[in-house]
Design an enzyme around this catalytic site. Sequence first.
Site, PDB file in Angstrom:
ATOM      1  CD  GLU A 103      25.963  11.008  18.603  1.00  0.00           C
ATOM      2  OE1 GLU A 103      26.752  11.964  18.391  1.00  0.00           O
ATOM      3  OE2 GLU A 103      24.804  11.075  18.255  1.00  0.00           O
TER       4      GLU A 103
ATOM      5  CG  HIS B  19      18.401   6.585   9.815  1.00  0.00           C
ATOM      6  ND1 HIS B  19      18.469   7.932   9.072  1.00  0.00           N
ATOM      7  CD2 HIS B  19      18.074   7.153  11.065  1.00  0.00           C
ATOM      8  CE1 HIS B  19      18.346   8.953   9.761  1.00  0.00           C
ATOM      9  NE2 HIS B  19      18.219   8.495  11.122  1.00  0.00           N
TER      10      HIS B  19
END
Lengths: 391, 393
Positions: free
Chosen positions: A125, A195
């Site tokens: 990322e 999540h």
Amino acid sequence: MAATRLFLRASPVKSSLTGLTGGVRGSLGLTLLKLSPDCTAQPTAPRRHAAHFTFHPDPVPTQYGPTQKMNLFQSVTSALDNTLAGDPTAVIFGEDVAFGGVFRCTVGLRDKYGKDRVFNTPLCEQGIVGFGIGAAAAGATAIAEIQFADYIYPAFDQIVNEAAKYRYRSGNMFDCGRLTIRSPWGCVGHGSIYHSQSPEAFFAHCPGIKIVVPRGPVQAKGLLLSCIADQNPCIFFEPKILYRAAVEQVPTEAYHVPLSQAEVLQEGSDLTLVAWGTQVHVMREVAAMAQEKLGVSCELIDLQTILPWDTETVCKSVVKTGRLLISHEAPVTGGFAAEISSTVQEECFLNLEAPISRVCGYDTPFPHIFEPFYIPDKWKCFEAVKRMINY
Amino acid sequence: MQNMLTVVANTLKGGAKINGSRVVVSARSFADLTPQASFDIKRCDLHRLDEGPSVQTVLTREDGLRYYRTMQTVRRMELKADQLYKQKIIRGFCHLYDGQEACAVGIEAGINPTDHLITAYRVHGYTYTRGVSVKEILAELTGRKGGIAKGKGGSMHMYAKNFYGGNGIVGAQVPLGAGVALACQYQAKNEVCVTLYGDGAANQGQIFEAFNMAALWKLPCIFICENNKYGMGTSVERASASTDYYKRGDYIPGLRVDGMDVLSVREATRFAADYCRYGKGPILMELQTYRYHGHSMSDPGVSYRTRDEIQEVRGKSDPITMLKDRMISNNMASLEEIKDIDAEIRKEIEEAAQFATSDPEPPLEDLCNHIFFNDTPFEVRGTSPWVKLKSIS
């Protein structure tokens, strides 16, 4: 009354295996996360959680030409499609985006525009965002996807120290305004710790970037195109529970919904409700309940842009109503509601009829099986409305 | 007489419903079975090492059966989890380990229980090899009170003694593993830390930060890259400039090991652990393996690879079948006893699943517990006015 309701909600969760709570949208989250028809569960399987909101589609927009039925991920695809078609410098990259991404937002784009414009990155990322900043600084329209907002933290340094400050620290010689970072955001029904998070407040502390959260497909497309066109780095958080659940008539051509402009979805006189993303739909129900059960008229505002936010629309509304309730899924302490509350208190102190209320996530990590308790559902918000009215 | 005793012993040992005639048959063959045999294993590719692990190893019948039982239990457990997920009894994100069993079992066979281990989110197999029961693992998956993390973690979050989980963010556990190795070195108990990550995580920046520190301070850390060929939906060739993962520690010596063969993994792990225990610093291992399921339950696993590819691996190099064939063809185990083991495992899994679906969920108070360490309970902000929740740790 609300208390009883909460405990009633508690019992089905505890006895979840013995078949329970219906609710048409019971398996929303799961459906959304399911990419394959192979794994569809048996129709007889018990439904564990009902979704905590009902999606309300916007009226069909008429000013942008022909429309087509799309859900939220398709409207995102459509916005990206328009961008790639109209801007030869636009590139899209991220983990698995070439295959359409885990939420199907980039389906078909690689085949249509080529693998040099829509491509996969390794799982890194920090690298993805850094790479995006470089590409944007050199003149490309860079659209990066971080697979879940929960995974954005490795890129935190790149966003906060590099992207946000590039223009400022170079005295306007360089910038990465052509960078847009998209990321699925918010609760999904069973996403657990990594999540489900809503990290907008972390980035709201950082001048130089814009943060946007849409409430549905029409808004998502217009706002995403505005983020892409905007000359500042933008983070676009997409409520993942709405990807499939939210369906609207969305214009097929490109159009822009202005940034930093909140939208008044319903006018009212007694109380202002402010929310963004999924929570807007929860608040719509709260407004309806308040009207029906208490005769209270609520004004509902979708903030849409978290940074820089539209203080004027919110303050104007509070001046009129004298009461403000803000709700978001992220934990209450240090959440963006705190910033809104503080500003409104300064601007509208003499207009306030009751203390400003916040109904938010608890100060806990996002819990797994306790999600129904954690989320600021309509009952919690309704209780806050009652308290404010009776103050 | 001797034979009689064996019959009795086996009946006791078996415990399951075995009919008389079969017991006699297996007892007769037990007596003729080879207690141990030597096997050739694939030579490892080496990086900055003059010598690698031995290419021959001795397997005792007892060890072989133990490895078989453990791998088969993990396999059955994962298939049960798959089934429970499809019934919506397990929710959330769930990453299955079937196909990679030889890695978890081989590593555990090559280290001591006092050594340390940390891995990523594909964690069910390691949780089992580190000593947690199937019951507690499945109950964690279903979010029940009896789960190993009290039902609060779910699939990616499982922990045990000397086992640091269970980490959801890709690559984030690797620097932690180097830190655990630093503690091992500091406490001078001659322990090592096995730090696992996948081929996808191998491209995260923090891995290289951890490599540098581990090599700089000569930490007893075995970095293991479980290369299952796909980082989520992207094949290694598409994601990595170099797929020689065992060389990517550069200045850290490395081995490439057949991760489908439990004996190769065991030998290589022993070799690596010895290397670390000698104080030579960290070592890197790449285990070449394969996952049969998709990346997670939302990935059918066939959009980026062919069904034929999966079938071929299953047919030619399944870790469980390979071990079984080896043992049977060398007369180290009989087909009957393997079948008995399978039956016992099936029973254990069924019982565990029964528990995992009937155990109660944790109480609501647990929602707020364990946020901070605190002596006196503190009230958690944000909880609703009618249920004030306190946090206790």
